[in-house]
Design a protein around this motif. Structure first.
Motif, PDB file in Angstrom:
ATOM      1  N   SER A 129     -28.274  52.411 -28.579  1.00 11.96           N
ATOM      2  CA  SER A 129     -27.697  53.517 -29.367  1.00 11.96           C
ATOM      3  C   SER A 129     -26.886  54.447 -28.472  1.00 11.96           C
ATOM      4  N   THR A 130     -27.396  54.676 -27.273  1.00 13.37           N
ATOM      5  CA  THR A 130     -26.671  55.541 -26.340  1.00 13.37           C
ATOM      6  C   THR A 130     -25.285  54.963 -26.058  1.00 13.37           C
ATOM      7  N   LEU A 131     -25.214  53.651 -25.881  1.00 15.67           N
ATOM      8  CA  LEU A 131     -23.923  53.001 -25.610  1.00 15.67           C
ATOM      9  C   LEU A 131     -22.962  53.232 -26.779  1.00 15.67           C
ATOM     10  N   ILE A 132     -23.439  52.965 -27.994  1.00 16.95           N
ATOM     11  CA  ILE A 132     -22.569  53.119 -29.168  1.00 16.95           C
ATOM     12  C   ILE A 132     -22.163  54.584 -29.361  1.00 16.95           C
ATOM     13  N   ARG A 133     -23.099  55.489 -29.120  1.00 13.84           N
ATOM     14  CA  ARG A 133     -22.782  56.913 -29.309  1.00 13.84           C
ATOM     15  C   ARG A 133     -21.825  57.430 -28.243  1.00 13.84           C
ATOM     16  N   CYS A 134     -21.862  56.822 -27.057  1.00 14.44           N
ATOM     17  CA  CYS A 134     -20.868  57.187 -26.039  1.00 14.44           C
ATOM     18  C   CYS A 134     -19.474  56.725 -26.469  1.00 14.44           C
ATOM     19  N   ILE A 135     -19.416  55.511 -27.059  1.00 16.09           N
ATOM     20  CA  ILE A 135     -18.101  54.974 -27.434  1.00 16.09           C
ATOM     21  C   ILE A 135     -17.445  55.870 -28.477  1.00 16.09           C
ATOM     22  N   ASN A 136     -18.203  56.307 -29.476  1.00 11.98           N
ATOM     23  CA  ASN A 136     -17.569  57.168 -30.491  1.00 11.98           C
ATOM     24  C   ASN A 136     -17.739  58.659 -30.173  1.00 11.98           C
ATOM     25  N   ARG A 137     -18.296  58.938 -29.002  1.00 15.54           N
ATOM     26  CA  ARG A 137     -18.394  60.297 -28.491  1.00 15.54           C
ATOM     27  C   ARG A 137     -19.259  61.218 -29.361  1.00 15.54           C
ATOM     28  N   PHE A 159     -24.377  53.558 -39.964  1.00 15.65           N
ATOM     29  CA  PHE A 159     -25.653  54.056 -39.433  1.00 15.65           C
ATOM     30  C   PHE A 159     -26.850  53.334 -40.052  1.00 15.65           C
ATOM     31  N   GLN A 160     -27.941  53.338 -39.327  1.00 19.01           N
ATOM     32  CA  GLN A 160     -29.182  52.743 -39.842  1.00 19.01           C
ATOM     33  C   GLN A 160     -29.633  53.427 -41.131  1.00 19.01           C
ATOM     34  N   GLU A 161     -29.581  54.752 -41.133  1.00 17.53           N
ATOM     35  CA  GLU A 161     -30.073  55.506 -42.293  1.00 17.53           C
ATOM     36  C   GLU A 161     -28.934  55.937 -43.219  1.00 17.53           C
ATOM     37  N   TYR A 162     -27.817  55.217 -43.122  1.00 18.30           N
ATOM     38  CA  TYR A 162     -26.662  55.349 -44.027  1.00 18.30           C
ATOM     39  C   TYR A 162     -25.881  56.656 -43.884  1.00 18.30           C
ATOM     40  N   ASN A 163     -26.577  57.779 -43.687  1.00 21.91           N
ATOM     41  CA  ASN A 163     -25.912  59.082 -43.537  1.00 21.91           C
ATOM     42  C   ASN A 163     -24.958  59.411 -44.682  1.00 21.91           C
ATOM     43  N   LEU A 193     -29.155  55.052 -55.525  1.00 23.82           N
ATOM     44  CA  LEU A 193     -28.869  53.685 -55.090  1.00 23.82           C
ATOM     45  C   LEU A 193     -30.018  53.100 -54.274  1.00 23.82           C
ATOM     46  N   SER A 194     -30.072  51.764 -54.255  1.00 25.80           N
ATOM     47  CA  SER A 194     -31.016  51.064 -53.371  1.00 25.80           C
ATOM     48  C   SER A 194     -30.499  51.141 -51.932  1.00 25.80           C
ATOM     49  N   GLY A 195     -31.355  50.763 -50.984  1.00 29.06           N
ATOM     50  CA  GLY A 195     -30.945  50.774 -49.579  1.00 29.06           C
ATOM     51  C   GLY A 195     -29.729  49.904 -49.310  1.00 29.06           C
ATOM     52  N   GLY A 196     -29.740  48.716 -49.882  1.00 32.26           N
ATOM     53  CA  GLY A 196     -28.610  47.801 -49.670  1.00 32.26           C
ATOM     54  C   GLY A 196     -27.315  48.372 -50.231  1.00 32.26           C
ATOM     55  N   GLN A 197     -27.430  48.989 -51.423  1.00 35.52           N
ATOM     56  CA  GLN A 197     -26.238  49.605 -52.024  1.00 35.52           C
ATOM     57  C   GLN A 197     -25.751  50.781 -51.176  1.00 35.52           C
ATOM     58  N   ARG A 198     -26.692  51.554 -50.673  1.00 37.33           N
ATOM     59  CA  ARG A 198     -26.299  52.684 -49.802  1.00 37.33           C
ATOM     60  C   ARG A 198     -25.552  52.188 -48.582  1.00 37.33           C
ATOM     61  N   GLN A 199     -26.054  51.110 -47.990  1.00 36.62           N
ATOM     62  CA  GLN A 199     -25.370  50.624 -46.798  1.00 36.62           C
ATOM     63  C   GLN A 199     -23.994  50.067 -47.143  1.00 36.62           C
ATOM     64  N   ARG A 200     -23.840  49.516 -48.331  1.00 34.87           N
ATOM     65  CA  ARG A 200     -22.505  49.085 -48.765  1.00 34.87           C
ATOM     66  C   ARG A 200     -21.567  50.294 -48.861  1.00 34.87           C
ATOM     67  N   VAL A 201     -22.105  51.390 -49.361  1.00 37.98           N
ATOM     68  CA  VAL A 201     -21.300  52.623 -49.411  1.00 37.98           C
ATOM     69  C   VAL A 201     -20.945  53.054 -47.981  1.00 37.98           C
ATOM     70  N   GLY A 202     -21.942  52.956 -47.084  1.00 37.55           N
ATOM     71  CA  GLY A 202     -21.692  53.326 -45.685  1.00 37.55           C
ATOM     72  C   GLY A 202     -20.585  52.491 -45.064  1.00 37.55           C
ATOM     73  N   ILE A 203     -20.567  51.218 -45.402  1.00 37.87           N
ATOM     74  CA  ILE A 203     -19.527  50.328 -44.863  1.00 37.87           C
ATOM     75  C   ILE A 203     -18.174  50.675 -45.470  1.00 37.87           C
ATOM     76  N   ALA A 204     -18.160  50.887 -46.796  1.00 38.32           N
ATOM     77  CA  ALA A 204     -16.894  51.249 -47.459  1.00 38.32           C
ATOM     78  C   ALA A 204     -16.364  52.573 -46.903  1.00 38.32           C
ATOM     79  N   GLU A 225     -27.905  49.463 -35.707  1.00 37.86           N
ATOM     80  CA  GLU A 225     -29.045  48.942 -36.481  1.00 37.86           C
ATOM     81  C   GLU A 225     -28.807  49.065 -37.989  1.00 37.86           C
ATOM     82  N   PRO A 226     -27.709  48.496 -38.488  1.00 39.51           N
ATOM     83  CA  PRO A 226     -27.354  48.710 -39.899  1.00 39.51           C
ATOM     84  C   PRO A 226     -28.325  48.081 -40.883  1.00 39.51           C
ATOM     85  N   THR A 227     -29.192  47.172 -40.410  1.00 47.09           N
ATOM     86  CA  THR A 227     -30.078  46.465 -41.342  1.00 47.09           C
ATOM     87  C   THR A 227     -31.550  46.817 -41.150  1.00 47.09           C
ATOM     88  N   SER A 228     -31.835  47.745 -40.244  1.00 39.81           N
ATOM     89  CA  SER A 228     -33.245  48.006 -39.900  1.00 39.81           C
ATOM     90  C   SER A 228     -34.070  48.526 -41.059  1.00 39.81           C
TER      91      SER A 228
END
Ligand SMILES: Nc1ncnc2c1ncn2[C@@H]1O[C@H](COP(=O)(O)OP(=O)(O)O)[C@@H](O)[C@H]1O
Ligand SMILES: [Mg+2]
Length: 267
Positions: free
Chosen positions: A60-68, A103-107, A164-175, A189-192
């Motif tokens: 996570s630290t690596l990914i968060r460094c990339i997007n600052r 994000f893992q928790e969709y945000n 929405l369900s978790g899967g639907q939320r993550q679809r929204v996150g991707i969109a 961890e998009p599927t955790s």
């Protein structure tokens, strides 16, 4: 950065100009205790890279460094002709807009509708007062509806996110990530939080949409089999360092032992 800085724009199809190069990236949350130990890696301009490794190893630290979302201690993150590690202010905001984050928790904003969540993903482009008044450019609204179709949520535009369900939320996150017209997708961890079947669908969707945009996706994933199935490249991390890097079919049990250090990676 000054006005003579290199442009973000590079010709389409020029893989070298679209790749992500990380050099000697170091992150210390407390002085002298590096969580990333001078990581160097180049991610090609297309395809999915899965980062695997035990909890607490610095994925996570690596990914968060990339997007600052966090500031690296030292090192370079070269993307589209700029060093993301050194950007500040307006230049940083502009560069971050071109990085789609999942994000893992969709945000999501729970009390807003699905379509509003997508349009708020465009906040970087819409003046704040306009977003508050929920007045979005027609082209953005069209694009949001198109993206909802693309992630299989065409009928859910006016549902509140909290219904929405978790899967639907993550679809929204991707969109929402795609709404930014990203040059890079990062997923932590998009599927955790999802069941196995939905996890497969979400990984498939990220791979498909990144492929369609012809942009690279970097996905932190604790499920080795999911990484193997969908990624073109596996990076294994252990204690803040890369200890494996190769195509999924070259990942051996001995590599998993090196990455997970005897932890139960099959569980
Ligand atoms: N904001 C923070 N402040 C201090 N330490 C942190 C912070 N975030 C992560 N860490 C520590 O850095 C290490 C790597 O964490 P992380 O990048 O979240 O690993 P992973 O994603 O591989 O589980 C862990 O030891 C964790 O406790
Ligand atoms: Mg993590």
């Amino acid at each position: 950065m000054d006005a003579s800085a290199p442009s973000l724009e590079t010709p389409a199809g020029n893989d070298a100009g679209r790749s992500l190069t990380i050099r000697n990236l170091r992150k210390e949350y407390s002085p002298g205790k590096p969580v990333l130990k001078d990581v160097s890696v180049t991610i090609a301009g297309r395809g999915m890279t899965a980062i695997i490794g035990p909890s607490g190893t610095g994925k996570s630290t690596l990914i968060r460094c990339i997007n600052r979302l966090i500031d690296p201690t030292s090192g370079e993150i070269i993307f589209r002709g700029q060093d993301l590690a050194k950007l500040r202010g307006k230049e940083l905001r502009r560069a971050r807009r071109r990085i789609g984050m999942v994000f893992q928790e969709y945000n999501l904003v729970e009390r807003l509708t699905v379509i509003e969540n997508l349009l708020c993903g465009r906040l970087g482009y819409v003046p704040v007062w306009r977003a508050w008044l929920r007045k979005f450019p027609a082209a953005d609204v069209d694009r949001a509806f198109h993206l909802l179709d693309a992630v299989g949520l065409g009928d859910f535009a006016n549902q509140r996110a909290d219904q929405l369900s978790g899967g639907q939320r993550q679809r929204v996150g991707i969109a929402r990530a795609l709404m930014q017209e990203p040059d890079l997708i990062l997923a932590d961890e998009p599927t955790s939080s999802l069941d196995p079947k939905t996890s497969v669908e979400i990984m498939e969707l990220i791979a498909q949409r990144a492929g369609e945009r012809d942009i690279p996706a970097v996905v932190n994933i604790h499920n080795v089999e999911l990484g193997r199935r969908f990624a073109d490249r596996i990076i294994g991390m252990s204690k803040g360092e890369i200890v494996f890097d190769g195509p999924p079919n070259t990942l051996q049990d001995s590599d998993l032992l090196a990455i997970y250090g005897g932890q139960g990676w099959l569980e």
